[in-house]
Design an enzyme around this catalytic site. Structure first.
Site, mmCIF file in Angstrom:
data_model
loop_
_atom_site.group_PDB
_atom_site.id
_atom_site.type_symbol
_atom_site.label_atom_id
_atom_site.label_comp_id
_atom_site.label_asym_id
_atom_site.label_seq_id
_atom_site.Cartn_x
_atom_site.Cartn_y
_atom_site.Cartn_z
ATOM 1 N N PRO A 2 0.943 -1.377 0.116
ATOM 2 C CA PRO A 2 -0.083 -0.153 0.116
ATOM 3 C C PRO A 2 0.771 1.370 0.075
ATOM 4 C CG PRO A 2 0.028 -1.113 2.240
ATOM 5 C CD PRO A 2 1.287 -1.589 1.083
ATOM 6 N N GLU A 3 0.633 1.886 -1.091
ATOM 7 C CA GLU A 3 1.194 3.589 -1.704
ATOM 8 C C GLU A 3 0.115 4.353 -1.307
ATOM 9 O OE1 GLU A 3 4.635 4.118 -4.231
ATOM 10 O OE2 GLU A 3 4.931 1.827 -4.101
ATOM 11 N N LYS A 58 -0.392 7.393 3.531
ATOM 12 C CA LYS A 58 -0.416 5.705 3.796
ATOM 13 C C LYS A 58 -1.622 5.182 4.860
ATOM 14 C CE LYS A 58 3.849 5.590 2.193
ATOM 15 N NZ LYS A 58 4.773 4.628 1.978
ATOM 16 N N ARG A 277 16.721 -0.088 -0.103
ATOM 17 C CA ARG A 277 15.238 -0.966 -1.468
ATOM 18 C C ARG A 277 16.039 -1.180 -2.500
ATOM 19 N NH1 ARG A 277 10.602 1.431 1.892
ATOM 20 N NH2 ARG A 277 9.986 -0.568 0.747
#
Length: 287
Positions: A2-3, A58, A277
């Site tokens: 979820p962004e 978010k 990342r």
DNA sequence: AAGAGGCCCTGATAGC
DNA sequence: TGCTATCAGGGCCTCT
């Protein structure tokens, strides 16, 4: 998962389903989420109406009838499942557990309404709930957050003032919620591709026009993703509110070794770890 | 004080 | 088949 776009898509469908509905019962099966669900959490929600479901960045925000709030962050793997149920025995009824749309494990929290039951599932438990007592506290909760990309405050002047004399690379900035709210790893990669900026570029080296493109593309990418219902990757296809389609539009994310999608470019997509990342980019057209 | 890195956790997948 | 290693969309905390 979820962004901002995924959370927004979930918000829209959730709001339709539970707006103005009264919470009958809350069941906490596992309170050990990212932050421990406090004792009294259930009592706090029960018998209150959900006035509406909002969102910032978010975070989902449940507006409660006593002017308090319940926040929900989905972490990395949080999903919401929604089951309709018959009125009869709607609290004690457990037949819904056989529902094919419900995961077998990690259904940590249930919020039960008269005809509907929402179930929070989260294998990695990086998500969390938080009770906020009043609007002052809500404001304070998000006071350190940067504006969302859509907001007028996210403009050239703001961006330039933030970037001045900073040594950090642009990708880390896009992921920094104090700078701008709602962008995560997937969309940061996509925004920088569209902006033709290399992810590890130090922000003090960016030109004005680079900043303008980054602002515009941040809005564009998030808006397009919302329109397409967010991105569904890995096993999230059947999750409530996130049967998204935007993954088909990925230009760089998870495309390592494949050809650059810019028609005038013959480059191949590279992968590099930046601050732990995965980062995807074309080193031919992103400079 | 800015910035890098570790860590929370489970599950899917790759490689042997 | 079964082991181990690696990786995953977030963000808080600690260390330098």
């Amino acid at each position: 998962m979820p962004e901002l776009p995924e959370v927004e898509v979930i918000r829209q469908s959730l709001d339709k389903k539970i707006k103005r509905k009264k919470v009958k019962k809350v069941i906490v099966r596992n309170k050990n989420l990212r932050f421990k669900i406090p004792d009294g959490f259930s009592r706090f929600l029960e018998n209150k109406k959900i006035l509406r479901v909002g969102r910032f960045s978010k975070y989902l925000i449940f507006y409660l009838s006593n002017k308090s709030y319940c926040l929900l962050h989905l972490g990395m793997s949080g999903t919401i499942h929604l089951l309709n149920q018959n009125k009869k025995n709607f609290i004690t009824n457990t037949s819904f557990y056989n529902s094919p749309i419900l995961p077998k494990k990690h259904n940590h929290v249930e919020i039960i309404f008269e005809k509907i039951r929402i179930i929070y599932n989260d294998p990695r438990r990086f998500g969390f709930f938080q009770i906020i007592d009043n609007s002052k506290m809500l404001e304070k909760r998000f006071s350190n957050f940067g504006p969302e990309p859509f907001h007028l405050d996210f403009n050239l002047k703001y961006v330039l003032s933030f970037f001045k004399k900073k040594e950090k690379n642009i990708k880390n900035f896009l992921l920094d919620q104090n700078f701008v709210s709602g962008i995560g790893n997937i969309y940061a990669n996509e925004i920088l591709f569209l902006s033709k900026v290399k992810p590890d570029k130090k922000v003090n080296l960016l030109k004005k026009k680079d900043c303008v493109r980054i602002i515009i593309n941040s809005r564009k990418v998030l808006k397009d993703a919302i329109k397409k219902g967010g991105s569904s990757i890995r096993d999230f296809k059947n999750t409530f509110g996130s049967k998204g389609d935007f993954q088909k539009n990925f230009k760089v994310y998870d495309r390592v070794g494949l050809l650059c999608k810019r028609s005038s470019c013959a480059g191949k997509i590279k992968k590099k770890i930046i601050s732990n990342r995965s980062t995807f980019f074309c080193d031919t057209c992103q400079i």
